[in-house]
Motif scaffolding. Structure first.
Motif, mmCIF file in Angstrom:
data_model
loop_
_atom_site.group_PDB
_atom_site.id
_atom_site.type_symbol
_atom_site.label_atom_id
_atom_site.label_comp_id
_atom_site.label_asym_id
_atom_site.label_seq_id
_atom_site.Cartn_x
_atom_site.Cartn_y
_atom_site.Cartn_z
ATOM 1 N N VAL A 28 -7.431 6.646 -0.024
ATOM 2 C CA VAL A 28 -7.131 8.024 0.361
ATOM 3 C C VAL A 28 -7.555 9.008 -0.715
ATOM 4 C CG1 VAL A 28 -5.283 9.636 0.960
ATOM 5 C CG2 VAL A 28 -5.265 7.309 1.880
ATOM 6 N N ASP A 29 -7.255 8.686 -1.958
ATOM 7 C CA ASP A 29 -7.591 9.568 -3.070
ATOM 8 C C ASP A 29 -7.839 8.689 -4.293
ATOM 9 O OD1 ASP A 29 -7.969 11.926 -4.498
ATOM 10 O OD2 ASP A 29 -5.850 12.141 -4.974
ATOM 11 N N VAL A 30 -8.903 8.934 -5.012
ATOM 12 C CA VAL A 30 -9.195 8.161 -6.214
ATOM 13 C C VAL A 30 -8.350 8.731 -7.354
ATOM 14 C CG1 VAL A 30 -10.963 7.442 -7.853
ATOM 15 C CG2 VAL A 30 -11.516 7.657 -5.416
ATOM 16 N N PRO A 31 -7.429 7.905 -7.899
ATOM 17 C CA PRO A 31 -6.552 8.407 -8.948
ATOM 18 C C PRO A 31 -7.237 8.433 -10.306
ATOM 19 C CG PRO A 31 -6.084 6.111 -8.526
ATOM 20 C CD PRO A 31 -7.138 6.528 -7.529
ATOM 21 N N ASP A 32 -6.615 9.109 -11.251
ATOM 22 C CA ASP A 32 -7.076 9.128 -12.636
ATOM 23 C C ASP A 32 -6.655 7.806 -13.267
ATOM 24 O OD1 ASP A 32 -7.563 9.457 -15.323
ATOM 25 O OD2 ASP A 32 -6.545 11.398 -15.472
ATOM 26 N N LEU A 33 -7.589 6.889 -13.433
ATOM 27 C CA LEU A 33 -7.278 5.551 -13.924
ATOM 28 C C LEU A 33 -6.930 5.511 -15.409
ATOM 29 C CD1 LEU A 33 -9.940 3.525 -11.918
ATOM 30 C CD2 LEU A 33 -7.516 3.868 -11.395
ATOM 31 N N THR A 34 -7.021 6.647 -16.094
ATOM 32 C CA THR A 34 -6.614 6.701 -17.504
ATOM 33 C C THR A 34 -5.117 6.937 -17.647
ATOM 34 O OG1 THR A 34 -7.033 9.079 -17.706
ATOM 35 C CG2 THR A 34 -8.886 7.590 -18.166
ATOM 36 N N VAL A 35 -4.442 7.249 -16.547
ATOM 37 C CA VAL A 35 -3.003 7.515 -16.570
ATOM 38 C C VAL A 35 -2.248 6.199 -16.333
ATOM 39 C CG1 VAL A 35 -1.117 8.736 -15.438
ATOM 40 C CG2 VAL A 35 -3.336 9.858 -15.717
ATOM 41 N N PRO A 36 -1.381 5.789 -17.275
ATOM 42 C CA PRO A 36 -0.622 4.555 -17.085
ATOM 43 C C PRO A 36 0.290 4.644 -15.850
ATOM 44 C CG PRO A 36 -0.442 5.353 -19.353
ATOM 45 C CD PRO A 36 -1.107 6.432 -18.551
ATOM 46 N N GLY A 37 0.325 3.574 -15.062
ATOM 47 C CA GLY A 37 1.213 3.525 -13.899
ATOM 48 C C GLY A 37 0.774 4.368 -12.721
ATOM 49 N N VAL A 38 -0.480 4.815 -12.726
ATOM 50 C CA VAL A 38 -0.983 5.642 -11.625
ATOM 51 C C VAL A 38 -0.928 4.843 -10.318
ATOM 52 C CG1 VAL A 38 -3.420 5.012 -11.890
ATOM 53 C CG2 VAL A 38 -2.822 7.235 -10.970
ATOM 54 N N ARG A 39 -0.729 5.555 -9.210
ATOM 55 C CA ARG A 39 -0.647 4.909 -7.897
ATOM 56 C C ARG A 39 -1.862 5.281 -7.054
ATOM 57 N NH1 ARG A 39 4.071 2.652 -6.469
ATOM 58 N NH2 ARG A 39 4.056 3.365 -4.320
ATOM 59 N N VAL A 40 -2.275 4.349 -6.210
ATOM 60 C CA VAL A 40 -3.395 4.553 -5.310
ATOM 61 C C VAL A 40 -2.908 4.293 -3.888
ATOM 62 C CG1 VAL A 40 -4.232 2.179 -5.566
ATOM 63 C CG2 VAL A 40 -5.808 3.956 -4.830
ATOM 64 N N GLN A 41 -3.417 5.067 -2.925
ATOM 65 C CA GLN A 41 -3.047 4.884 -1.526
ATOM 66 C C GLN A 41 -4.237 4.323 -0.761
ATOM 67 O OE1 GLN A 41 -1.881 8.431 0.612
ATOM 68 N NE2 GLN A 41 -0.798 7.252 2.145
ATOM 69 N N LEU A 42 -4.004 3.218 -0.043
ATOM 70 C CA LEU A 42 -5.031 2.566 0.756
ATOM 71 C C LEU A 42 -4.614 2.566 2.221
ATOM 72 C CD1 LEU A 42 -5.640 -0.585 -1.477
ATOM 73 C CD2 LEU A 42 -6.872 1.578 -1.520
ATOM 74 N N ILE A 43 -5.611 2.539 3.120
ATOM 75 C CA ILE A 43 -5.355 2.500 4.566
ATOM 76 C C ILE A 43 -5.958 1.215 5.122
ATOM 77 C CG2 ILE A 43 -5.847 3.600 6.780
ATOM 78 C CD1 ILE A 43 -5.862 6.264 5.322
ATOM 79 N N THR A 44 -5.230 0.578 6.036
ATOM 80 C CA THR A 44 -5.731 -0.638 6.668
ATOM 81 C C THR A 44 -6.398 -0.339 8.003
ATOM 82 O OG1 THR A 44 -3.665 -1.078 7.857
ATOM 83 C CG2 THR A 44 -3.900 -2.078 5.684
ATOM 84 N N ASP A 45 -7.306 -1.228 8.385
ATOM 85 C CA ASP A 45 -7.909 -1.218 9.716
ATOM 86 C C ASP A 45 -7.433 -2.484 10.404
ATOM 87 O OD1 ASP A 45 -9.438 -1.383 11.979
ATOM 88 O OD2 ASP A 45 -11.352 -1.409 10.958
ATOM 89 N N SER A 46 -6.653 -2.338 11.457
ATOM 90 C CA SER A 46 -6.093 -3.497 12.160
ATOM 91 C C SER A 46 -6.708 -3.681 13.540
ATOM 92 C CB SER A 46 -4.568 -3.323 12.286
ATOM 93 O OG SER A 46 -3.986 -3.200 11.025
ATOM 94 N N GLY A 47 -7.915 -3.172 13.745
ATOM 95 C CA GLY A 47 -8.546 -3.207 15.061
ATOM 96 C C GLY A 47 -8.735 -4.593 15.633
ATOM 97 N N TRP A 48 -8.979 -5.588 14.805
ATOM 98 C CA TRP A 48 -9.198 -6.957 15.282
ATOM 99 C C TRP A 48 -7.905 -7.748 15.396
ATOM 100 C CZ3 TRP A 48 -7.253 -10.591 12.104
ATOM 101 C CH2 TRP A 48 -7.036 -10.224 10.785
ATOM 102 N N ALA A 49 -6.799 -7.244 14.826
ATOM 103 C CA ALA A 49 -5.544 -8.001 14.766
ATOM 104 C C ALA A 49 -4.844 -8.077 16.122
ATOM 105 C CB ALA A 49 -4.611 -7.357 13.743
ATOM 106 N N ASP A 50 -4.212 -9.208 16.373
ATOM 107 C CA ASP A 50 -3.379 -9.412 17.559
ATOM 108 C C ASP A 50 -1.962 -8.989 17.165
ATOM 109 O OD1 ASP A 50 -1.895 -10.269 19.710
ATOM 110 O OD2 ASP A 50 -2.510 -12.366 19.573
ATOM 111 N N LEU A 51 -1.668 -7.695 17.295
ATOM 112 C CA LEU A 51 -0.422 -7.119 16.794
ATOM 113 C C LEU A 51 0.807 -7.568 17.575
ATOM 114 C CD1 LEU A 51 -1.654 -3.460 16.240
ATOM 115 C CD2 LEU A 51 -1.358 -5.238 14.510
#
Length: 78
Positions: A28-51
């Motif tokens: 979602v957003d590339v964080p500043d990787l120089t900051v300790p404990g920084v968080r990153v948000q990722l999104i999944t694609d579940s189009g093939w999954a049998d939900l």
């Protein structure tokens, strides 16, 4: 990975701690990787999954509200 191919565990070298079906699709957003404990948000694609366990892939479900994706935040660390 090509279109229509199902992801395999570890295929992209990115195994993250979740049991959700689907593959990681976007940062979602590339964080500043120089900051300790920084968080990153990722999104999944579940189009093939049998939900729902009925043999139907999510992308083929009749109603949009039955389809799912998930956004997850992870702490980046070494």
């Amino acid at each position: 990975m090509g279109r229509g191919r199902r992801p395999r565990p570890g295929q992209a070298g990115l195994d993250l701690p979740t049991g959700d079906p689907g593959g990681w699709e976007a940062v979602v957003d590339v964080p500043d990787l120089t900051v300790p404990g920084v968080r990153v948000q990722l999104i999944t694609d579940s189009g093939w999954a049998d939900l729902y366990g009925d043999g139907t892939e999510a992308k083929d479900l009749d109603h949009a509200e039955w389809k799912k994706s998930r956004a997850v935040r992870f702490t980046v660390g070494d």
